[in-house]
Design an enzyme around this catalytic site. Structure first.
Site, mmCIF file in Angstrom:
data_model
loop_
_atom_site.group_PDB
_atom_site.id
_atom_site.type_symbol
_atom_site.label_atom_id
_atom_site.label_comp_id
_atom_site.label_asym_id
_atom_site.label_seq_id
_atom_site.Cartn_x
_atom_site.Cartn_y
_atom_site.Cartn_z
ATOM 1 N N GLU A 1 64.362 -45.049 67.855
ATOM 2 C CA GLU A 1 64.825 -46.133 66.985
ATOM 3 C C GLU A 1 63.736 -47.180 66.963
ATOM 4 O O GLU A 1 63.236 -47.602 68.002
ATOM 5 C CB GLU A 1 66.102 -46.774 67.536
ATOM 6 C CG GLU A 1 67.326 -45.880 67.490
ATOM 7 C CD GLU A 1 68.533 -46.527 68.155
ATOM 8 O OE1 GLU A 1 69.536 -45.823 68.325
ATOM 9 O OE2 GLU A 1 68.466 -47.720 68.541
ATOM 10 N N ASP B 1 71.472 -59.496 68.699
ATOM 11 C CA ASP B 1 70.517 -59.177 69.755
ATOM 12 C C ASP B 1 70.413 -60.281 70.790
ATOM 13 O O ASP B 1 70.503 -61.461 70.482
ATOM 14 C CB ASP B 1 69.138 -58.909 69.153
ATOM 15 C CG ASP B 1 69.076 -57.546 68.501
ATOM 16 O OD1 ASP B 1 69.352 -56.552 69.208
ATOM 17 O OD2 ASP B 1 68.791 -57.464 67.301
#
Lengths: 404, 278
Positions: free
Chosen positions: B50, B61
């Site tokens: 990824e 995040d």
């Protein structure tokens, strides 16, 4: 842009939260179930007379509504044109219009059984309103605020702490309102099981833009009634400042289908539109951030750019999605005022009317100074005085002394 | 259509082991080093890569990946350069599946149709876009499937049985189960709780289920690999990268190796897992 005029400007959003191409639900999957729950809870509350009755009680006796519609006689004389009325939202408990929306959301949170409330704040007005109602209802309150804003809005930080809230200074990114919103969303994703996110403006994922608008529409609805009582007719124009745009939407929305009413939103032009500013409609284009599609300040790669405004409450690189739509369909005219224009308006209103405005509505006053002289004396102009300037006194004092 | 992702999971199923999925940020700490890191990932045992698309406002995040995105943006990384990186990687590796992971705005601004065409031709196999739930499938998911890319959806602890069918409806490649309600790099996932969740999702889909968020060590990666079809590690690799940089945040001679060594150790953990019989 060529967009067909709708039959009504007040029928949005559609069932998926869209105003034209704007709005939507651009959030992480973790939050999606809660957002759907919130929509259900809000629909049920709206249909429940007990909810409205309880809210009306608090609006009258705790917030102090209705707020006056005040004829600003000396400002009118000074500008020599339109008859200027101030909608006195700064007289609400907590000192701004923010409390109208927070009361509604806290009552929803209570219905949903959420005991922990989080909020983002720029100038601290929304944070103070949230901390206040959390104190009133015995709820835990955490407010995210950019570290830059914590510095320039100290009086509000102290108020929030006195009210029992935890203020978290956000150090990431540009350390202003946009980053406070990122951090609040991160908290929400982490504590979604017990936490209600009390968003302060008409932005974010559906249904927030709608429910915040509805809770703020009391501003425009009262104005309509009051103007009828005082002048026996509708106003001719409305002016309000816009960061995310909740005070403006609250004033505008009840008048959108009255075609004789001219409507002006005032964005923050910061140092000027060719330099650092916070005017998303004047200087941005449609993009996706914080749960909705709307006008945003960004670079060619879609990276969000730093906004700048002297006013912490307008220092945000986006705007509520319904405003983006009202801009594209041409119902509302979006103007902008610079830091310097807002400072001049701040001083003018203080000296002529004995009312120290917050720096946010000082942007609206700045455009009234341009618009009013060009209108006839029987033109009725309403400006939303969305907050009081106590919080800005130290900052403006420093600037003015520095200039001398 | 069969993508490299489908092929890889079919092979792993034959081998009877779980996938090791790695995440790094494109352009961190600079485009050239980033390409070397991506190459090292596949050589060190990553089964699926990824690659993060840098974004100024990564709402899901934690601090490590936020900082990685900012490092990449600071040296001028863009979505276009991210696709260039994939194209360069494909010159030496045409089998390892590569998934772009990020937020919608850079893609929206690039232009959805142009992005999908360019991504496909660069050698991208799938997309994970954090802020596009099924309610917004018309935006990118449906066009991506038509363009021959997998659209990998996140399922979370808050995705209940009633909602799962909607989440899985247009998902392809694999399902990414987010092991905790939270942001990347946060609390560790409990393998038993994860096992129950994976079993629950399996009742609704035949797709492989990879689990991420909160997995940092070879032991944890192994424990998860015993309960799921793959373990995803991101923040720990990004931290290893960051710890190898000089005081100004620039790559050093140690940078690529630091990521490669941790990748190898994690891969060993995943490969040592005993998969439950199906």
């Amino acid at each position: 842009m060529n967009i067909a005029k709708p039959n009504s400007y007040r029928s949005g959003p559609d069932e998926r939260g869209h105003f034209g191409i704007f709005g939507g639900r651009f959030v992480a999957e973790t939050l999606m179930p809660l957002i759907l729950d919130l929509e259900k809870a809000y629909t049920a509350a709206k249909a429940d007379p007990a909810f409205q009755a309880e809210m009306n009680g608090y609006l009258k006796n705790y917030v102090g509504r209705p707020s006056p519609l005040y004829f600003a006689e000396r400002l009118t004389e000074h500008l020599g044109g339109a008859k200027i009325y101030l909608k006195r939202e700064e007289l609400n408990h907590t000192g701004s219009h923010k409390v109208n929306n927070v009361l509604g959301q806290i009552m929803l949170a209570r219905r949903m059984g959420k005991k922990r409330i989080i909020a983002e704040t720029g100038a601290g007005q929304h944070g103070v309103a949230t901390a206040t109602l959390c104190a009133r209802f015995g709820l835990e309150c955490v407010v995210y605020m950019g570290a830059v804003d914590v510095e320039r809005q100290q009086p509000n930080v102290i108020r929030m702490e006195m009210l029992g809230a935890t203020v978290v200074p956000v150090q990431s990114g540009t350390r202003t309102l946009k980053d406070a919103m990122n951090e609040a969303l991160r908290d929400w994703v982490t504590n979604v099981h017990n936490t209600f996110y009390c968003i302060g403006t008409v932005a974010g994922p559906h249904p927030y833009p709608t429910l915040v608008r509805d809770f703020q529409s009391i501003i425009g609805n009262e104005t309509k009634t009051q103007m009828q009582e005082i002048e026996g007719r509708l106003p001719d124009s409305l002016v309000a400042c816009i960061g995310g745009g909740s005070n403006a939407m609250g004033l505008f929305h009840p008048f959108l289908d009255d075609p004789s009413v001219e409507i002006f939103g005032v964005e923050a032009a910061g140092h000027g539109l060719t330099q650092l500013h916070a005017a998303s409609i004047a200087g941005g284009r449609p993009g996706v951030l914080h749960g909705n599609r709307t006008y945003l300040l960004m670079d060619a790669d879609g990276q969000i750019q730093d906004a700048h405004s002297i006013s912490a409450g307008l220092d945000y690189p986006g705007i509520g999605p319904e405003h983006s739509w009202l801009h594209e369909v041409g119902r509302v005219n979006y103007l902008s005022a610079t830091d310097d224009e807002a400072l001049a308006a701040f001083q003018l209103l203080s000296k002529l009317e004995g009312i120290i405005p917050a720096l946010e509505p000082a942007h609206a006053i700045a455009k009234v100074m341009e618009l009013a002289p060009k209108r006839p004396k029987d033109h009725l102009m309403v400006v939303n005085l969305s907050g009081r300037g106590d919080k800005d006194v130290p900052q403006v004092g420093d600037i003015l002394r520095g200039k001398k | 259509m069969t993508t490299r992702i489908d092929t890889r999971f079919a092979e792993l199923k034959k081998e009877g082991r779980a996938a090791f999925v790695t995440y790094v940020m494109a352009g961190d700490p600079d485009p050239k080093t980033s390409l070397e890191i991506v190459k090292a990932l596949s050589k060190s045992g990553a089964d699926v890569i990824e690659l993060g698309i840098p974004f100024t406002d990564p709402m899901a995040d934690g601090p490590s990946i936020q900082a990685a995105g900012l490092r990449a943006l600071k040296v001028g990384m863009t979505l276009k350069k991210t696709l260039d990186l994939v194209r360069d990687f494909r010159k030496s590796d045409n089998v390892t599946p590569l998934v772009l992971m990020g937020y919608y705005n850079p893609i929206y601004i690039y232009g959805v149709d142009k992005f999908l065409a360019d991504a496909k031709s660069a050698g991208v196999d799938g997309l994970i876009i954090v802020d596009l739930p099924p309610e917004e499938d018309d935006e990118l998911c449906i066009p991506a499937l038509k363009a021959g890319l997998n659209f990998i959806r996140l399922a979370t602890p808050t995705t209940d049985d009633k909602r799962l069918p909607a989440v899985l409806a247009n998902t392809s490649g694999f399902v990414y189960y987010v092991s905790i309600a939270g942001i990347t790099g946060a609390a560790a996932a409990d393998a038993n709780v994860v096992g129950d969740a994976v079993a629950r999702i399996k009742r609704h889909t035949k797709l492989p289920i990879c689990v991420g968020f909160g997995i940092r060590t070879p032991e944890a990666a192994r424990a998860i690999a015993e309960k799921a079809d793959g373990s995803v590690v991101g923040t720990a690799l990004v931290d290893a990268l960051k710890n190898s940089l000089d005081a100004e945040g620039r790559a050093t001679a140690k940078t690529v190796n630091a990521v490669a060594e941790l990748t190898a150790a994690l891969a060993k953990g995943v490969k040592g897992a005993q998969q439950a019989a199906e």
